[in-house]
Design a protein around this motif. Structure first.
Motif, PDB file in Angstrom:
ATOM      1  N   ILE A 236       4.455  22.295  18.324  1.00  0.00           N
ATOM      2  CA  ILE A 236       3.177  21.593  18.036  1.00  0.00           C
ATOM      3  C   ILE A 236       3.306  20.092  17.686  1.00  0.00           C
ATOM      4  O   ILE A 236       3.778  20.081  16.584  1.00  0.00           O
ATOM      5  N   PRO A 237       2.942  19.152  18.397  1.00  0.00           N
ATOM      6  CA  PRO A 237       2.616  19.116  19.644  1.00  0.00           C
ATOM      7  C   PRO A 237       3.574  19.415  20.686  1.00  0.00           C
ATOM      8  O   PRO A 237       4.753  19.285  20.445  1.00  0.00           O
ATOM      9  N   LYS A 238       2.977  20.010  21.820  1.00  0.00           N
ATOM     10  CA  LYS A 238       4.091  20.328  23.013  1.00  0.00           C
ATOM     11  C   LYS A 238       4.840  19.158  23.425  1.00  0.00           C
ATOM     12  O   LYS A 238       4.353  17.971  23.483  1.00  0.00           O
TER      13      LYS A 238
ATOM     14  N   VAL B 275      -3.068  17.188  16.440  1.00  0.00           N
ATOM     15  CA  VAL B 275      -2.084  18.417  16.372  1.00  0.00           C
ATOM     16  C   VAL B 275      -2.900  19.548  15.484  1.00  0.00           C
ATOM     17  O   VAL B 275      -2.596  20.825  15.991  1.00  0.00           O
TER      18      VAL B 275
ATOM     19  N   TYR C  14      -4.864  22.505  17.180  1.00  0.00           N
ATOM     20  CA  TYR C  14      -3.905  23.555  17.952  1.00  0.00           C
ATOM     21  C   TYR C  14      -4.376  24.928  16.740  1.00  0.00           C
ATOM     22  O   TYR C  14      -4.388  26.211  17.442  1.00  0.00           O
TER      23      TYR C  14
ATOM     24  N   TYR D 190      -2.725  29.906  17.430  1.00  0.00           N
ATOM     25  CA  TYR D 190      -1.447  29.570  16.879  1.00  0.00           C
ATOM     26  C   TYR D 190      -1.538  29.600  15.370  1.00  0.00           C
ATOM     27  O   TYR D 190      -2.321  29.321  14.496  1.00  0.00           O
TER      28      TYR D 190
END
Length: 383
Positions: free
Chosen positions: A326-328, A337, A340, A346
């Motif tokens: 994270i981040p992808k 960030v 998420y 998550y």
């Protein structure tokens, strides 16, 4: 030609039979009666717990209705009464009692609808202690046994229940938590947990054909060698009850009805005839057998270091193989960030220190939080 003819006849028979099969729903499914179910026994050396509920249709996928606001008490032959008080809805308990074996005792019930029920008077029995609960490696796993005896030869008919507890860990250990709108060091351990299970299997044994009243290595439970329950430490609490021949016969019929049906050669289901009756309508069906006896128990522990070193255990988290970043990858550096983690989809594991921007490794709560499958509160009896 003979082969072709036989094949044709077989195919024709299959089609014919399949065309004649219609679904059948008996009237009892469509219009079931709601029978009273009485679950429990009179504890001659402790607290008596009785649960009252009602039967439902086989097509009913909802919860089982409980019988609340009833008046229950124990009554001995001399007329002495001991009340049971409702705590959890449909569950009634007495005070801790020590009942005399010289007087028979029964359960009385008056429902909120003012219908009276009573169990037959039962002889009060005292269950002997469990001699040992032991285990050994066999049949590709761990076989647990129970041992007991009665020097007076008055027990003869035994029933056992057991509760299982085991330690486990989630797929990944989380060192961070998103709390109060910010990332901070995790305080609660959500990696180590314990889970418990009360199997409903019915375990019965008797010594009627033996000269001595001795139960030797009666098999209770076979745990496969890859069981997640054996991965760290496993515990079993065994509860033992002695019964009268009539109570034993009731549980044997219940066992056959619930566990032995499925093939052409299994026993056919039978009508359960208990010892609880309606006092106002002798034809009313009541399900349950209320015996009078004490309960003894003994706990077993098995540590993984006592088992073969080459055993490979399941974890229950086999699908949690890859951590997310994270981040992808490929997302712009401007992405928020921490967003998420706002909806708890998550759970952060740790921060990637060497990353050029704020980056975390994370996974789903199902893979990180062991409380999804148990409790992180260590049981009082755990070593």
């Amino acid at each position: 030609m003979k082969y072709l003819l036989n094949s044709f006849c077989y195919a024709f028979l299959v089609v014919l039979l399949s065309s004649c099969i219609d679904s059948y729903a008996p009237d009892v499914i469509e219009h079931p009666e709601s029978f009273l179910v009485v679950d429990g026994f009179i504890n001659s050396r402790g607290v008596t717990t009785i649960r009252l509920s009602r039967t439902v249709s086989l097509q009913n996928n909802g919860t089982i209705p409980v019988e609340t606001k009833a008046v229950l008490y124990l009554e001995d032959e001399a007329g002495l009464r001991y009340p049971l008080v409702e705590g959890k809805a449909g569950t009634y308990q007495s005070a801790a009692l020590t009942l005399s074996t010289a007087k028979k005792v029964r359960l009385r019930i008056k429902t909120a609808a003012q219908k009276d029920y009573a169990s037959d008077y039962a002889t009060v029995k005292v269950t002997p202690p469990i001699d040992a609960v032991n285990w050994r490696v066999q049949d590709g796993g761990v076989q647990v046994f129970v041992n007991a005896h009665d020097d007076t030869k008055q027990s003869r008919y035994y029933r056992w229940e057991y509760e299982e507890t085991w330690e486990f860990t989630s797929a990944y250990r989380s060192y961070l938590e998103f709390k109060d709108g910010k990332m901070q060091p995790r305080r609660d351990d959500i990696y180590h947990c314990w889970s418990s299970e009360n199997p409903t299997v019915i375990k019965l044994g008797n010594t009627v054909k033996l000269a001595q009243d001795i139960v030797s290595d009666f098999p209770l439970r076979l745990l496969p060698s890859n069981s997640v329950k054996l991965r760290y430490r496993y515990s079993m609490l065994v509860k033992q009850y002695v019964q009268t021949p009539d109570e034993y016969a009731y549980w044997e019929a219940l066992r056959k009805n619930t566990e032995s049906i499925g093939t052409l050669f299994d026993a056919l289901p039978t009508q359960l005839t208990g010892n609880v009756h309606s006092l106002s309508d002798a034809s009313e069906v009541v399900i349950g057998f209320v015996g009078a006896h004490s309960m003894t128990q003994k706990r077993l522990f098995i540590h993984y270091t006592e088992l073969p070193r080459d055993w490979k255990y399941e974890t229950g988290y086999e699908k949690c193989m890859v951590l997310d970043t994270i981040p992808k990858p490929g997302e712009p550096s401007s992405v928020n960030v921490l967003s998420y983690f706002l909806d708890n989809l998550y759970v952060p594991v740790d921060q990637v220190v060497e990353a050029p921007q704020l980056t975390y490794v994370a996974s789903s709560a199902d893979c990180i939080d062991c409380r999804k499958r148990g409790t992180n509160v260590k049981p009082e009896f755990w070593p």
